[in-house]
Design an enzyme around this catalytic site. Structure first.
Site, PDB file in Angstrom:
ATOM      1  N   LYS A  48      -8.177  -4.685  -8.009  1.00 16.36           N
ATOM      2  CA  LYS A  48      -7.122  -3.831  -8.562  1.00 16.36           C
ATOM      3  C   LYS A  48      -5.777  -4.563  -8.580  1.00 16.36           C
ATOM      4  O   LYS A  48      -5.064  -4.531  -9.575  1.00 16.36           O
ATOM      5  CB  LYS A  48      -6.972  -2.532  -7.745  1.00 16.36           C
ATOM      6  CG  LYS A  48      -8.243  -1.696  -7.667  1.00 16.36           C
ATOM      7  CD  LYS A  48      -7.999  -0.352  -6.979  1.00 16.36           C
ATOM      8  CE  LYS A  48      -7.515  -0.460  -5.541  1.00 16.36           C
ATOM      9  NZ  LYS A  48      -8.508  -1.057  -4.613  1.00 16.36           N
ATOM     10  N   ARG A  90      -4.595   7.769  -2.670  1.00 16.21           N
ATOM     11  CA  ARG A  90      -5.860   7.471  -2.010  1.00 16.21           C
ATOM     12  C   ARG A  90      -6.498   8.725  -1.406  1.00 16.21           C
ATOM     13  O   ARG A  90      -7.540   8.621  -0.783  1.00 16.21           O
ATOM     14  CB  ARG A  90      -5.618   6.475  -0.888  1.00 16.21           C
ATOM     15  CG  ARG A  90      -6.141   5.053  -1.170  1.00 16.21           C
ATOM     16  CD  ARG A  90      -5.677   4.220  -0.018  1.00 16.21           C
ATOM     17  NE  ARG A  90      -6.306   2.991   0.249  1.00 16.21           N
ATOM     18  CZ  ARG A  90      -5.845   1.793  -0.084  1.00 16.21           C
ATOM     19  NH1 ARG A  90      -4.815   1.674  -0.868  1.00 16.21           N
ATOM     20  NH2 ARG A  90      -6.439   0.711   0.355  1.00 16.21           N
ATOM     21  N   ARG A 132     -11.500 -13.571   0.543  1.00 18.62           N
ATOM     22  CA  ARG A 132     -10.114 -13.447   0.068  1.00 18.62           C
ATOM     23  C   ARG A 132      -9.161 -14.142   1.035  1.00 18.62           C
ATOM     24  O   ARG A 132      -9.291 -14.013   2.248  1.00 18.62           O
ATOM     25  CB  ARG A 132      -9.752 -11.971  -0.055  1.00 18.62           C
ATOM     26  CG  ARG A 132      -8.312 -11.721  -0.455  1.00 18.62           C
ATOM     27  CD  ARG A 132      -8.114 -10.373  -1.084  1.00 18.62           C
ATOM     28  NE  ARG A 132      -8.267  -9.256  -0.162  1.00 18.62           N
ATOM     29  CZ  ARG A 132      -8.198  -7.981  -0.525  1.00 18.62           C
ATOM     30  NH1 ARG A 132      -7.997  -7.674  -1.799  1.00 18.62           N
ATOM     31  NH2 ARG A 132      -8.351  -7.018   0.361  1.00 18.62           N
ATOM     32  N   ARG A 183      -6.018 -11.813   5.603  1.00 22.37           N
ATOM     33  CA  ARG A 183      -5.357 -10.595   6.059  1.00 22.37           C
ATOM     34  C   ARG A 183      -6.093 -10.080   7.283  1.00 22.37           C
ATOM     35  O   ARG A 183      -7.313 -10.070   7.297  1.00 22.37           O
ATOM     36  CB  ARG A 183      -5.437  -9.536   4.943  1.00 22.37           C
ATOM     37  CG  ARG A 183      -4.162  -9.368   4.161  1.00 22.37           C
ATOM     38  CD  ARG A 183      -4.383  -8.533   2.938  1.00 22.37           C
ATOM     39  NE  ARG A 183      -4.840  -7.173   3.220  1.00 22.37           N
ATOM     40  CZ  ARG A 183      -5.044  -6.249   2.277  1.00 22.37           C
ATOM     41  NH1 ARG A 183      -4.832  -6.544   1.024  1.00 22.37           N
ATOM     42  NH2 ARG A 183      -5.457  -5.043   2.597  1.00 22.37           N
ATOM     43  N   ARG A 239     -12.721   0.299   6.516  1.00 24.67           N
ATOM     44  CA  ARG A 239     -11.993   0.581   5.267  1.00 24.67           C
ATOM     45  C   ARG A 239     -12.925   1.162   4.207  1.00 24.67           C
ATOM     46  O   ARG A 239     -12.547   2.058   3.460  1.00 24.67           O
ATOM     47  CB  ARG A 239     -11.294  -0.682   4.757  1.00 24.67           C
ATOM     48  CG  ARG A 239     -10.068  -1.027   5.588  1.00 24.67           C
ATOM     49  CD  ARG A 239      -9.572  -2.430   5.312  1.00 24.67           C
ATOM     50  NE  ARG A 239      -9.054  -2.601   3.976  1.00 24.67           N
ATOM     51  CZ  ARG A 239      -8.955  -3.793   3.372  1.00 24.67           C
ATOM     52  NH1 ARG A 239      -9.373  -4.890   3.988  1.00 24.67           N
ATOM     53  NH2 ARG A 239      -8.457  -3.880   2.171  1.00 24.67           N
TER      54      ARG A 239
HETATM   55  P1  AMP Z   1      -4.521  -2.272   0.406  1.00 23.48           P
HETATM   56  O1  AMP Z   1      -3.638  -3.460   0.365  1.00 23.48           O
HETATM   57  O2  AMP Z   1      -4.394  -1.397  -0.814  1.00 23.48           O
HETATM   58  O3  AMP Z   1      -5.961  -2.609   0.708  1.00 23.48           O
HETATM   59  O4  AMP Z   1      -4.005  -1.352   1.625  1.00 23.48           O
HETATM   60  C1  AMP Z   1      -4.022  -1.850   2.930  1.00 23.48           C
HETATM   61  C2  AMP Z   1      -3.900  -0.712   3.930  1.00 23.48           C
HETATM   62  O5  AMP Z   1      -2.650  -0.028   3.732  1.00 23.48           O
HETATM   63  C3  AMP Z   1      -4.957   0.376   3.818  1.00 23.48           C
HETATM   64  O6  AMP Z   1      -6.149   0.051   4.509  1.00 23.48           O
HETATM   65  C4  AMP Z   1      -4.220   1.563   4.469  1.00 23.48           C
HETATM   66  O7  AMP Z   1      -4.191   1.451   5.875  1.00 23.48           O
HETATM   67  C5  AMP Z   1      -2.797   1.357   3.959  1.00 23.48           C
HETATM   68  N1  AMP Z   1      -2.592   2.064   2.666  1.00 23.48           N
HETATM   69  C6  AMP Z   1      -2.336   1.502   1.454  1.00 23.48           C
HETATM   70  N2  AMP Z   1      -2.209   2.436   0.506  1.00 23.48           N
HETATM   71  C7  AMP Z   1      -2.387   3.628   1.120  1.00 23.48           C
HETATM   72  C8  AMP Z   1      -2.407   4.978   0.691  1.00 23.48           C
HETATM   73  N3  AMP Z   1      -2.213   5.306  -0.604  1.00 23.48           N
HETATM   74  N4  AMP Z   1      -2.637   5.945   1.614  1.00 23.48           N
HETATM   75  C9  AMP Z   1      -2.833   5.651   2.907  1.00 23.48           C
HETATM   76  N5  AMP Z   1      -2.855   4.401   3.395  1.00 23.48           N
HETATM   77  C10 AMP Z   1      -2.627   3.389   2.505  1.00 23.48           C
END
Ligand code: AMP
Length: 221
Positions: free
Chosen positions: A15, A90, A129, A162, A173
């Site tokens: 994404k 989310r 990644r 990460r 996740r």
């Molecule tokens: P991402 O980089 O999108 O994989 O997000 C990394 C982490 O940030 C996720 O595993 C959540 O802990 C937090 N996070 C990101 N976006 C959201 C969201 N819309 N709602 C809740 N937690 C989020």
């Protein structure tokens, strides 16, 4: 036309990569909730401190925290700007808060692109990644390796994994995704906004598919 898009799907399905590409291609601003929260963490802000534990464990940051941050980010864009939300909403309450926030701006989500991919591939992609420790540029050891092993092509800084891309956290996740985020597929389908794309195709093929979809939505140049 200012398109307002949501990129929905499990972690590791491309994404973020595609949002950046579409930002370059169409000028739609790519807004990543994950990047926004990580920037808050790096800055040591109150929001960053609130988010840290959740992110580290692979849980979702509470709806109110994320919604507040993302609506503020959207609110700072010029009214006529189109954007792509990557990683937000989310949960169903987040989607409802987004609708309400956009309605105040006399706007709405135009389409939701659902990045579909099987779990086996997701785990493989996330495990390979790597991100630049300085500029956050994303690499993949399998299909987008850096020119020099372990170093960012753009700035030469060290590439790192990460913390939440480690195997044990990835499992959490994916569970979190299934429980809390997957219901959004039906939510947006019921509203006639969902477009499903095969995210397991090669990156350039996925980009082409999305480009065609965006042009079809009237956002093309
Ligand atoms: P991402 O980089 O999108 O994989 O997000 C990394 C982490 O940030 C996720 O595993 C959540 O802990 C937090 N996070 C990101 N976006 C959201 C969201 N819309 N709602 C809740 N937690 C989020």
């Amino acid at each position: 036309m200012a398109l307002r898009l949501v990129f929905l799907g499990p972690p590791g399905t491309g994404k973020g990569t595609q949002a950046m590409r579409m930002e370059k291609r169409f000028g739609l601003k790519a807004l990543s909730s994950g990047d926004t929260l990580r920037a808050e963490m790096a800055a040591g802000s109150e929001i960053g401190r609130k988010a840290e534990e959740y992110i580290k464990s692979g849980a979702l940051v509470p709806d109110q925290v994320v919604t507040g941050v993302m609506l503020a980010v959207i609110g700072r864009l010029p009214a006529e700007a189109g954007f792509i939300l990557d990683g937000f909403p989310r949960t169903v309450p987040q989607a409802e808060a987004l609708d309400a926030g956009l309605a105040e701006l006399e706007a709405a989500v135009d389409a939701v692109l659902y990045f579909q991919m099987e779990d086996r591939l997701i785990v493989e992609r996330i495990a390979s990644r790597r991100i630049c420790s300085q500029d956050g540029k994303v690499y993949n050891l399998l299909f987008r390796p850096p020119r020099t092993a372990g170093r960012c092509d753009a700035c030469g800084a060290e590439l790192v994994q990460r913390d939440d891309d480690r195997e044990d956290v990835v499992a959490t996740r994916l569970d979190t995704y299934r429980r809390e985020t997957a219901p959004l597929v039906a939510h947006y389908e019921a509203r006639g906004l969902l477009m499903t794309i095969d995210a397991s195709a090669p990156i350039d093929v996925v980009s082409e598919t999305i480009t065609t979809a965006i042009k079809g939505l009237g956002g093309g140049k």
